[in-house]
Design a protein around this motif. Sequence first.
Motif, PDB file in Angstrom:
ATOM      1  N   ASN A  72      -2.236   9.089   6.875  1.00 31.51           N
ATOM      2  CA  ASN A  72      -1.105   8.493   7.594  1.00 31.51           C
ATOM      3  C   ASN A  72      -0.668   7.168   6.972  1.00 31.51           C
ATOM      4  O   ASN A  72       0.532   6.881   6.905  1.00 31.51           O
ATOM      5  N   LEU A  73      -1.615   6.361   6.512  1.00 33.32           N
ATOM      6  CA  LEU A  73      -1.259   5.129   5.819  1.00 33.32           C
ATOM      7  C   LEU A  73      -0.512   5.439   4.519  1.00 33.32           C
ATOM      8  O   LEU A  73       0.468   4.761   4.180  1.00 33.32           O
ATOM      9  N   ASP A  74      -0.958   6.476   3.829  1.00 33.36           N
ATOM     10  CA  ASP A  74      -0.300   6.860   2.582  1.00 33.36           C
ATOM     11  C   ASP A  74       1.116   7.373   2.841  1.00 33.36           C
ATOM     12  O   ASP A  74       2.045   7.104   2.071  1.00 33.36           O
ATOM     13  N   ILE A  99       0.422   0.622  -3.954  1.00 37.44           N
ATOM     14  CA  ILE A  99      -0.329   0.891  -2.722  1.00 37.44           C
ATOM     15  C   ILE A  99      -0.321   2.381  -2.399  1.00 37.44           C
ATOM     16  O   ILE A  99      -1.363   2.963  -2.059  1.00 37.44           O
ATOM     17  N   PHE A 100       0.849   3.012  -2.528  1.00 35.80           N
ATOM     18  CA  PHE A 100       0.946   4.458  -2.274  1.00 35.80           C
ATOM     19  C   PHE A 100       0.046   5.242  -3.226  1.00 35.80           C
ATOM     20  O   PHE A 100      -0.708   6.128  -2.792  1.00 35.80           O
ATOM     21  N   LEU A 123      -3.725   4.657  -2.401  1.00 32.46           N
ATOM     22  CA  LEU A 123      -4.131   5.398  -1.207  1.00 32.46           C
ATOM     23  C   LEU A 123      -4.230   6.891  -1.490  1.00 32.46           C
ATOM     24  O   LEU A 123      -5.135   7.567  -0.987  1.00 32.46           O
ATOM     25  N   ASN A 159      -4.653  10.306  14.566  1.00 34.93           N
ATOM     26  CA  ASN A 159      -5.447  10.269  13.340  1.00 34.93           C
ATOM     27  C   ASN A 159      -6.586  11.286  13.372  1.00 34.93           C
ATOM     28  O   ASN A 159      -6.939  11.846  12.328  1.00 34.93           O
ATOM     29  N   LEU A 161       3.071   6.433   5.336  1.00 33.50           N
ATOM     30  CA  LEU A 161       3.887   5.254   5.627  1.00 33.50           C
ATOM     31  C   LEU A 161       4.254   4.510   4.335  1.00 33.50           C
ATOM     32  O   LEU A 161       5.394   4.053   4.171  1.00 33.50           O
ATOM     33  N   ALA A 162       3.288   4.396   3.424  1.00 33.45           N
ATOM     34  CA  ALA A 162       3.561   3.736   2.141  1.00 33.45           C
ATOM     35  C   ALA A 162       4.609   4.507   1.344  1.00 33.45           C
ATOM     36  O   ALA A 162       5.486   3.904   0.704  1.00 33.45           O
ATOM     37  N   TRP A 179      -6.758   8.674   8.753  1.00 27.51           N
ATOM     38  CA  TRP A 179      -6.206   7.334   8.617  1.00 27.51           C
ATOM     39  C   TRP A 179      -5.606   7.130   7.233  1.00 27.51           C
ATOM     40  O   TRP A 179      -4.509   6.573   7.093  1.00 27.51           O
ATOM     41  N   LEU A 180      -6.327   7.568   6.203  1.00 31.27           N
ATOM     42  CA  LEU A 180      -5.828   7.416   4.834  1.00 31.27           C
ATOM     43  C   LEU A 180      -4.520   8.181   4.639  1.00 31.27           C
ATOM     44  O   LEU A 180      -3.574   7.671   4.021  1.00 31.27           O
ATOM     45  N   THR A 194       4.602  -1.657  -3.491  1.00 29.26           N
ATOM     46  CA  THR A 194       4.530  -0.529  -2.553  1.00 29.26           C
ATOM     47  C   THR A 194       4.124   0.750  -3.280  1.00 29.26           C
ATOM     48  O   THR A 194       3.333   1.548  -2.763  1.00 29.26           O
TER      49      THR A 194
END
Length: 351
Positions: free
Chosen positions: A36-38, A10-11, A14, A150, A40-41, A33-34, A7
């Motif tokens: 928000n995904l980051d 991944i963080f 990103l 997003n 969450l990570a 998108w990047l 994890t």
Amino acid sequence: MWMVSLTGIIFAALAVVLGTYLTKNRNSSVIGWLANLDLLALLAFLIQLFEMFGEKYNALVIAVAVAIVGLGVILGLLLSFIFWFINAVVVWRKEGYSLSGSLTLIVGVGVVLIDVLIFFNPIDLPTPIQAFVMTFLTMLIAYILLTVWNTLSSMLLYQLYFPRNNKDYIIILGAGLVDGHKVGRLLGGRINRAIAFYNQQIHRSNKHAKLVFSGGQGGDELLAESIAMRDYALEHGARGADTLIEDQSVNTFENMKFSKALIDRNAGSTNPRIVFVTSNYHTLRAGILSRQVGMHAFGIGSKTPFYYLPNAVIREYLALVVMHKKFHLVMLILMLIASIIVGVLAGLGVA
């Protein structure tokens, strides 16, 4: 242990990709998108980290906080029609009645219909059809909310741009003229922002950039927008020798295309450094269009009155949807297929 490490990787990955986009290619809606995904990570990484060190209480606190925020967002969405209706009235009073000024009203009506659908479920159809309709509407609403979020994230992140004082050209994008010949508040804000950067650069690096005023003459205008813009700029401190006129464009794509052609002719064989100026809500889409015409330029935004922002952001969102219509069409087809499958299974008594 390995899950925490994965994890964390991944963080970090990103974060690096997001940073690269923001510094080298922010002219893309991918940045939202990047981000928000980051995020969450990062949340997953923190929860796993607390659990690994036996601090399950802290992990629980984060999880509960996220749940509370999520519930708050959902409640806000359900009651947002109040804001949309009020904003529509404010816009009508200040700007007059128009379709573009009624977008918040349309959204408000849409929110009311969704609330009715959620709480009262008025659809009374055969089980397979109802399963299909409810599944499709649920997926469609969720998809719209996700893409809106997003898009907003991308718009906000785009504002984090602080250009160096080394620009050769400053493109100012036109907007409609008041009474066919006067620079209005929105367009004046763009020009003022451009002049502020123009003067700042002269003060800090003694470098005079060329101000490129971009905008043609609309059917209801007495002169080209770029001419009115230049006259306004000259009255507010710009030097005539530092101005260029692009007076053929009728939309943002042409603003970028024709301004690039003008700069290429003026700059010759050099590789000019360019920044463009428009309203803050418009910078992301303008940047994407500048990339499409082959111009490497990022944008800075002028402030927009708050009452005007909701309608403007809705228009930008719709314009971006049209810009990426092939992708959204594919997603719509996939949702239809999934909904049909659910309807068939419901008819067979499986779902």
